[in-house]
Scaffold this motif. Structure first.
Motif, PDB file in Angstrom:
ATOM      1  N   LYS A 142      23.751   2.460  72.695  1.00 40.17           N
ATOM      2  CA  LYS A 142      25.218   2.546  72.671  1.00 40.17           C
ATOM      3  C   LYS A 142      25.654   3.841  71.998  1.00 40.17           C
ATOM      4  O   LYS A 142      26.603   4.486  72.435  1.00 40.17           O
ATOM      5  CB  LYS A 142      25.817   1.354  71.916  1.00 40.17           C
ATOM      6  CG  LYS A 142      25.865   0.108  72.719  1.00 40.17           C
ATOM      7  CD  LYS A 142      26.612  -0.967  71.947  1.00 40.17           C
ATOM      8  CE  LYS A 142      26.711  -2.223  72.792  1.00 40.17           C
ATOM      9  NZ  LYS A 142      27.464  -3.263  72.132  1.00 40.17           N
ATOM     10  N   PHE A 143      24.965   4.223  70.948  1.00 44.95           N
ATOM     11  CA  PHE A 143      25.300   5.468  70.242  1.00 44.95           C
ATOM     12  C   PHE A 143      25.139   6.657  71.172  1.00 44.95           C
ATOM     13  O   PHE A 143      25.997   7.537  71.238  1.00 44.95           O
ATOM     14  CB  PHE A 143      24.425   5.604  68.985  1.00 44.95           C
ATOM     15  CG  PHE A 143      24.712   6.827  68.181  1.00 44.95           C
ATOM     16  CD1 PHE A 143      25.753   6.831  67.256  1.00 44.95           C
ATOM     17  CD2 PHE A 143      23.960   7.994  68.334  1.00 44.95           C
ATOM     18  CE1 PHE A 143      26.027   7.966  66.508  1.00 44.95           C
ATOM     19  CE2 PHE A 143      24.228   9.126  67.595  1.00 44.95           C
ATOM     20  CZ  PHE A 143      25.265   9.109  66.673  1.00 44.95           C
ATOM     21  N   GLN A 144      24.004   6.710  71.871  1.00 48.76           N
ATOM     22  CA  GLN A 144      23.739   7.820  72.791  1.00 48.76           C
ATOM     23  C   GLN A 144      24.768   7.852  73.923  1.00 48.76           C
ATOM     24  O   GLN A 144      25.241   8.923  74.312  1.00 48.76           O
ATOM     25  CB  GLN A 144      22.317   7.721  73.348  1.00 48.76           C
ATOM     26  CG  GLN A 144      21.269   8.079  72.315  1.00 48.76           C
ATOM     27  CD  GLN A 144      19.855   7.909  72.851  1.00 48.76           C
ATOM     28  OE1 GLN A 144      19.653   7.665  74.047  1.00 48.76           O
ATOM     29  NE2 GLN A 144      18.891   8.057  71.962  1.00 48.76           N
ATOM     30  N   ALA A 147      27.956   9.126  72.461  1.00 43.13           N
ATOM     31  CA  ALA A 147      27.850  10.553  72.149  1.00 43.13           C
ATOM     32  C   ALA A 147      27.925  11.395  73.425  1.00 43.13           C
ATOM     33  O   ALA A 147      28.477  12.496  73.428  1.00 43.13           O
ATOM     34  CB  ALA A 147      26.562  10.829  71.392  1.00 43.13           C
ATOM     35  N   LYS A 148      27.393  10.908  74.526  1.00 47.87           N
ATOM     36  CA  LYS A 148      27.350  11.667  75.771  1.00 47.87           C
ATOM     37  C   LYS A 148      28.581  11.401  76.649  1.00 47.87           C
ATOM     38  O   LYS A 148      28.756  12.048  77.696  1.00 47.87           O
ATOM     39  CB  LYS A 148      26.085  11.319  76.543  1.00 47.87           C
ATOM     40  CG  LYS A 148      24.827  11.798  75.867  1.00 47.87           C
ATOM     41  CD  LYS A 148      23.623  11.406  76.666  1.00 47.87           C
ATOM     42  CE  LYS A 148      22.361  11.804  75.937  1.00 47.87           C
ATOM     43  NZ  LYS A 148      21.156  11.413  76.656  1.00 47.87           N
ATOM     44  N   ALA A 149      29.387  10.469  76.267  1.00 48.89           N
ATOM     45  CA  ALA A 149      30.545  10.106  77.105  1.00 48.89           C
ATOM     46  C   ALA A 149      31.540  11.262  77.159  1.00 48.89           C
ATOM     47  O   ALA A 149      31.681  12.018  76.212  1.00 48.89           O
ATOM     48  CB  ALA A 149      31.215   8.865  76.515  1.00 48.89           C
ATOM     49  N   PRO A 150      32.195  11.405  78.297  1.00 44.87           N
ATOM     50  CA  PRO A 150      33.201  12.466  78.396  1.00 44.87           C
ATOM     51  C   PRO A 150      34.373  12.188  77.482  1.00 44.87           C
ATOM     52  O   PRO A 150      34.657  11.059  77.133  1.00 44.87           O
ATOM     53  CB  PRO A 150      33.604  12.407  79.875  1.00 44.87           C
ATOM     54  CG  PRO A 150      33.108  11.115  80.395  1.00 44.87           C
ATOM     55  CD  PRO A 150      32.051  10.622  79.495  1.00 44.87           C
ATOM     56  N   TRP A 151      35.104  13.239  77.177  1.00 48.63           N
ATOM     57  CA  TRP A 151      36.266  13.109  76.289  1.00 48.63           C
ATOM     58  C   TRP A 151      37.276  12.338  76.987  1.00 48.63           C
ATOM     59  O   TRP A 151      38.156  11.786  76.761  1.00 48.63           O
ATOM     60  CB  TRP A 151      36.792  14.464  75.856  1.00 48.63           C
ATOM     61  CG  TRP A 151      35.715  15.260  75.166  1.00 48.63           C
ATOM     62  CD1 TRP A 151      35.076  16.320  75.670  1.00 48.63           C
ATOM     63  CD2 TRP A 151      35.216  15.066  73.872  1.00 48.63           C
ATOM     64  NE1 TRP A 151      34.158  16.797  74.781  1.00 48.63           N
ATOM     65  CE2 TRP A 151      34.231  16.035  73.624  1.00 48.63           C
ATOM     66  CE3 TRP A 151      35.422  14.141  72.828  1.00 48.63           C
ATOM     67  CZ2 TRP A 151      33.496  16.144  72.468  1.00 48.63           C
ATOM     68  CZ3 TRP A 151      34.703  14.265  71.662  1.00 48.63           C
ATOM     69  CH2 TRP A 151      33.748  15.250  71.492  1.00 48.63           C
TER      70      TRP A 151
END
Length: 151
Positions: A142-144, A147-151
């Motif tokens: 979930k953290f990754q 962290a990689k999710a678009p703004w």
């Protein structure tokens, strides 16, 4: 009680003079001193205070054995001394064992208290882990993702 009376009592208890087999040629003042010392030791052996005489046992044993070597009949005093030394030794071992047992019991209580505290901590952490939900691997994923999710 005068020394002569005490010596007479000791001789009567053994049904012979303690000096019957004393080495020939010893100075009479030396023999008198030996007899006086024997009486002092006999009186000391009758002292009811264990702590008082305990420290003197070794010295008395050496003295009596040396007097025995000079021909004095002190076997009965050595036998009594040995009995008292045995009782004294048992008394000392009993005191030491009692003391060590008290220390062990105290240490056991301390360890039991620490164990109880550790169990409480473990239970508290179990509850915390359950309330946090998924395992750390899922949280890492979930953290990754976050962290990689678009703004």
């Amino acid at each position: 009680m005068p020394l002569q009376s005490k010596y007479y009592e000791l001789c009567c208890s053994q049904k012979s003079f303690l000096h019957d087999h004393i080495l020939e040629g010893l100075n009479c003042k030396l023999v008198a001193g030996i007899i006086e010392q024997i009486i002092t030791i006999a009186d000391g052996l009758r002292d009811p205070k264990l702590a008082t005489v305990q420290e003197k046992f070794g010295t008395w044993e050496k003295i009596l054995k040396s007097f025995q070597g000079l021909g004095m009949n002190v076997d009965f005093l050595l036998a009594r001394l040995e009995q008292l030394m045995d009782i004294s030794s048992k008394s000392k071992r009993h005191k030491n064992a009692t003391f060590e047992r008290a220390i062990a019991e105290d240490e056991t209580r301390t360890l039991e208290a620490r164990l109880l505290e550790a169990k409480k901590t473990g239970n508290r952490l179990d509850v915390e882990i359950q309330t946090l939900g998924p395992s750390t691997e899922n949280l890492e994923l979930k953290f990754q993702e976050m962290a990689k999710a678009p703004w």
